[in-house]
Write a protein that holds these residues in place. Structure first.
Motif: not given
Ligand SMILES: C[S@@+](CC[C@H](N)C(=O)[O-])C[C@H]1O[C@@H](n2cnc3c(N)ncnc32)[C@H](O)[C@@H]1O
Length: 261
Positions: A62-69, A119-124, A126-131, A157-158
């Motif tokens: 619904x938003x296009x602020x932050x994407x994670x590849x 082994x996870x995304x602890x550097x980010x 919760x709720x950080x990425x729109x995609x 983190x989604x």
């Protein structure tokens, strides 16, 4: 970092040094540095153009602020995401891949490339990425448990109303699971043989394939509070490996498409 993840990281550091573009898109005719960079990056633009059609159809994110590849390699897809999101983060376990991504995409100002050995995304938070987009990555992890840990953290983190798109093989036939070249590479590498000799002279490389069955993926996403919108069979059928791409969101408190408001 546990031993199996450390070994896995070393494998992808080797691949990132030896033949990064082929390790990402392993077409036989492109082996030994024979990818043309323009053609390589064009393949990413084509893939992300298809993704934008999917995003339109699904109504997410619904938003296009932050994407994670996630598992960005040299940024083939991160770069292609850049016109569609304000900030794009490429994350990878391999330092040579991250270094090459930074160099090859230096002119794309809204892309950042980050090394992650966890082994996870602890550097980010919760709720950080729109995609969150991850293809050709989870299949190479050493264990099913390792895949499950990342997938559960993707859900964390989604952002609410975000879209997670991730590809995971659901079944690998026995003959593809034996992976003799990878096993021999691991043994000789541990004995101190130079990776360049293993790759260029002996034709060995350390790529592995791991699967997670579709019901397991769905169960773990649901347990993490996410909602699977679709699980599509993807294009690996010709290799006899069955694979799925999952389209997933997290509740954002609004009426879902097709539901009464
Ligand atoms: C086959 S390449 C695909 C790259 C990219 N997704 C693309 O399609 O262009 C797999 C990438 O995943 C990375 N990778 C493997 N395990 C990872 C992990 N645990 N965390 C982050 N990246 C990982 C590898 O270093 C490699 O760059």
């Amino acid at each position: 970092m546990n031993r199996s993840l450390r070994r896995h990281q070393r494998d992808w550091e080797d691949l990132g040094d030896l033949d990064p573009c082929w390790a990402i898109l392993a077409y036989p005719e492109r082996r030994f540095g024979r990818w043309d960079h323009d053609e390589f990056f064009r393949s990413g633009a084509v893939e992300i153009a298809r993704l934008t059609v999917d995003m339109q159809g699904l109504g997410y994110p619904v938003r296009r602020e932050r994407a994670l590849d996630f598992g960005c390699g040299v940024g083939r897809l991160t770069r292609a995401l850049a016109p569609h999101f304000r900030h794009c983060h490429g994350v990878d376990v391999s330092a040579p891949m991250i270094a090459a991504a930074g160099k090859l995409n230096a002119e794309v100002s809204n892309c950042a490339f980050v090394l992650n050995g966890h082994p996870d995304l602890r550097m980010f938070p919760a709720g950080h990425f729109d995609l969150i987009y991850s293809v050709l990555v989870l299949q190479h992890l050493p264990t099913r448990a390792a895949i499950a840990a990342y997938v559960a953290d993707f859900a964390r983190v989604l952002a609410p109303g975000g879209l997670l798109v991730c590809q995971i093989p659901s079944h690998i036939p026995l003959r593809r699971r034996l992976q003799p070249r990878r096993r021999l590479y691991g043994i000789l590498r541990s004995l101190g043989v130079d990776p360049r000799v293993l790759y260029h002279r002996l034709g060995l490389f350390p790529m592995r394939m791991t699967s997670l069955a579709e019901p397991d993926v769905r169960a773990l996403l649901t347990a993490a509070g996410a909602r699977v919108l679709e699980g599509r069979a993807d294009a690996m059928a010709s290799t006899a490996i069955e694979s799925r791409t999952y389209y997933v969101t997290t509740p954002d408190g609004r009426a879902e498409p097709g539901e009464p408001a």
